[in-house]
Design a protein around this motif. Structure first.
Motif, PDB file in Angstrom:
ATOM      1  N   THR A 240      16.495  30.325  36.318  1.00 45.65           N
ATOM      2  CA  THR A 240      17.583  30.634  35.382  1.00 45.65           C
ATOM      3  C   THR A 240      18.578  29.482  35.244  1.00 45.65           C
ATOM      4  OG1 THR A 240      18.955  31.664  37.088  1.00 45.65           O
ATOM      5  CG2 THR A 240      17.420  33.096  35.901  1.00 45.65           C
ATOM      6  N   CYS A 241      18.582  28.582  36.230  1.00 47.01           N
ATOM      7  CA  CYS A 241      19.530  27.453  36.153  1.00 47.01           C
ATOM      8  C   CYS A 241      18.829  26.099  36.152  1.00 47.01           C
ATOM      9  CB  CYS A 241      20.535  27.516  37.308  1.00 47.01           C
ATOM     10  SG  CYS A 241      19.798  27.542  38.946  1.00 47.01           S
ATOM     11  N   ALA A 242      17.491  26.090  36.091  1.00 46.42           N
ATOM     12  CA  ALA A 242      16.753  24.824  36.140  1.00 46.42           C
ATOM     13  C   ALA A 242      17.055  23.941  34.934  1.00 46.42           C
ATOM     14  CB  ALA A 242      15.255  25.113  36.227  1.00 46.42           C
ATOM     15  N   SER A 243      17.121  24.561  33.739  1.00 41.81           N
ATOM     16  CA  SER A 243      17.392  23.774  32.526  1.00 41.81           C
ATOM     17  C   SER A 243      18.777  23.145  32.581  1.00 41.81           C
ATOM     18  CB  SER A 243      17.279  24.668  31.287  1.00 41.81           C
ATOM     19  OG  SER A 243      15.974  25.177  31.146  1.00 41.81           O
ATOM     20  N   ILE A 289      14.736  19.895  26.702  1.00 40.13           N
ATOM     21  CA  ILE A 289      14.823  20.455  28.055  1.00 40.13           C
ATOM     22  C   ILE A 289      14.968  21.969  27.999  1.00 40.13           C
ATOM     23  CG2 ILE A 289      16.243  20.561  30.134  1.00 40.13           C
ATOM     24  CD1 ILE A 289      16.913  17.594  29.675  1.00 40.13           C
ATOM     25  N   TYR A 290      15.865  22.451  27.132  1.00 39.75           N
ATOM     26  CA  TYR A 290      16.094  23.893  27.047  1.00 39.75           C
ATOM     27  C   TYR A 290      14.950  24.632  26.371  1.00 39.75           C
ATOM     28  CZ  TYR A 290      20.781  24.092  28.968  1.00 39.75           C
ATOM     29  OH  TYR A 290      21.852  24.072  29.824  1.00 39.75           O
ATOM     30  N   SER A 291      14.308  24.023  25.391  1.00 37.78           N
ATOM     31  CA  SER A 291      13.223  24.720  24.692  1.00 37.78           C
ATOM     32  C   SER A 291      11.922  24.715  25.496  1.00 37.78           C
ATOM     33  CB  SER A 291      12.980  24.084  23.320  1.00 37.78           C
ATOM     34  OG  SER A 291      12.628  22.718  23.446  1.00 37.78           O
ATOM     35  N   LEU A 292      11.691  23.653  26.259  1.00 35.09           N
ATOM     36  CA  LEU A 292      10.448  23.575  27.030  1.00 35.09           C
ATOM     37  C   LEU A 292      10.526  24.347  28.347  1.00 35.09           C
ATOM     38  CD1 LEU A 292       9.523  19.799  26.511  1.00 35.09           C
ATOM     39  CD2 LEU A 292       8.478  21.781  25.423  1.00 35.09           C
ATOM     40  N   ARG A 293      11.713  24.439  28.929  1.00 40.31           N
ATOM     41  CA  ARG A 293      11.860  25.078  30.240  1.00 40.31           C
ATOM     42  C   ARG A 293      12.406  26.498  30.157  1.00 40.31           C
ATOM     43  NH1 ARG A 293      11.590  21.430  34.530  1.00 40.31           N
ATOM     44  NH2 ARG A 293      12.546  23.034  35.829  1.00 40.31           N
ATOM     45  N   ASN A 294      12.685  26.967  28.933  1.00 40.19           N
ATOM     46  CA  ASN A 294      13.302  28.278  28.780  1.00 40.19           C
ATOM     47  C   ASN A 294      12.455  29.157  27.861  1.00 40.19           C
ATOM     48  OD1 ASN A 294      15.132  30.389  27.706  1.00 40.19           O
ATOM     49  ND2 ASN A 294      16.691  29.314  28.901  1.00 40.19           N
ATOM     50  N   ARG A 295      11.890  30.213  28.412  1.00 40.63           N
ATOM     51  CA  ARG A 295      11.006  31.074  27.629  1.00 40.63           C
ATOM     52  C   ARG A 295      11.761  31.804  26.531  1.00 40.63           C
ATOM     53  NH1 ARG A 295       8.062  35.794  30.833  1.00 40.63           N
ATOM     54  NH2 ARG A 295      10.191  36.639  30.678  1.00 40.63           N
TER      55      ARG A 295
END
Length: 322
Positions: A240-243, A289-295
């Motif tokens: 939840t906080c990786a991005s 970063i947000y689009s690739l790591r966030n479903r």
């Protein structure tokens, strides 16, 4: 050459990244591509979040503001650079230079504050999940963004007004691709002690403060994740906080890289090249970063494109009908 009154200075010369004429088309194409990707990518994030009710949460509210700030920050710098490269002119007016200092300082500071606010949001979500909705209510979220904006505006106005008090020599060349605050202070012919003092104090308070908040938030987050017994629970909490952690690392590492490279080489040109990382590359990579790591973002983007294609098809069908 003695200093003269500021009113006699009508323009400055931005030396840019290179004086090699053969490299100018490459520089223009590269920066135009990065600028378009930055604006388009961040605009997609804003539209996807705004159009999807599932993403009307504090985390995505802050992300939408961050995307807006990234667009504004890059737009305060790159368009003028592209115009200068295309027209083979290095000139920027005195007013344009002061405006560039004002807006670049404003949006860089706001970006910094928003990253700290987003870290606090993740801290509450992971460390106090049962009270998350109560603590991160719409009023507090709006207030955090507003306070961040006010602090950034006040700092920007202070720095810009203090630059206006400086006197410059009759011929001023800025060894950079935009009017960067530190470079402008260095070029002044008048005493800059007060400007340097205010600039460094502002950097410590307005950059060091949010960074300290981010470090504190993530120390608590890591401690909370460590106490989770299952590996799946740990992975879910960290994801939840990786991005955000990736974006924070990119932003602060690039800023740190700029000042370390400048200090190590004592070269303004090296600092200008390094500045590309936080002025262009970082805002450009944030949407990826947000689009690739966030479903959630990926699903929202897919729904947005699906809705856009349906509306476009409907418009075309209506136009074809007699």
């Amino acid at each position: 050459m003695g200093p003269v009154n500021d009113t006699r200075i009508s323009e400055f010369l931005l030396l840019g990244l290179s004086n090699d004429s053969e490299l100018q088309p490459l520089i223009f194409g590269l920066f135009l591509s990065m600028y378009v990707i930055t604006v388009f990518g961040n605009l997609l994030i804003i539209l996807a979040i705004s159009s999807d009710s599932h993403l009307h949460t504090p985390m995505y509210f802050f992300l939408r503001n961050l995307s807006f700030v990234d667009i504004c920050f890059t737009s305060a710098i790159i368009p003028k650079m592209l115009v200068n490269v295309q027209t083979q002119s290095k000139v920027i007016t005195y007013t344009g230079c002061i405006s560039q200092i004002c807006f670049s300082t404003l949006f860089a500071g706001w970006d910094n504050f928003l990253l700290a606010v987003m870290a606090y949001d993740r801290f509450v979500a992971i460390c106090h999940p049962l009270h998350y909705e109560v603590i991160m209510n719409p009023l507090l979220c709006g207030l955090l963004v507003l306070v961040s904006w006010i602090m950034s505006v006040l700092n920007s106005l202070l720095q810009s007004l203090m630059v206006l008090q400086l006197s410059f020599c009759t011929e001023v060349e800025i060894p950079h691709f935009f009017c960067e605050l530190h470079q402008m202070i260095q070029l002044a012919c008048s005493d800059t002690f007060l400007n340097d003092t205010v600039m460094y104090i502002s950097a410590v308070l307005l950059a060091g403060g949010p960074l300290a908040g981010i470090l504190y938030s993530y120390s608590k987050i890591i401690s909370s994740i460590h106490r989770i017994s299952s590996a799946q629970g740990k992975y879910k909490a960290f994801s939840t906080c990786a991005s955000h952690l990736s974006v924070v690392s990119l932003f602060y590492c690039t800023v740190l890289g700029v000042y370390l490279s400048s200090a190590a080489t004592q070269s303004s040109h090296a600092g200008a090249v390094a500045s590309v990382m936080y002025t262009v590359v970082s805002p450009m990579l944030n949407p990826f970063i947000y689009s690739l790591r966030n479903r959630d973002i990926k699903e929202a983007l897919m729904r947005f494109f699906r809705m856009a294609s349906i509306k476009m098809t409907s418009v075309l069908v209506v136009k074809k009908c007699p």
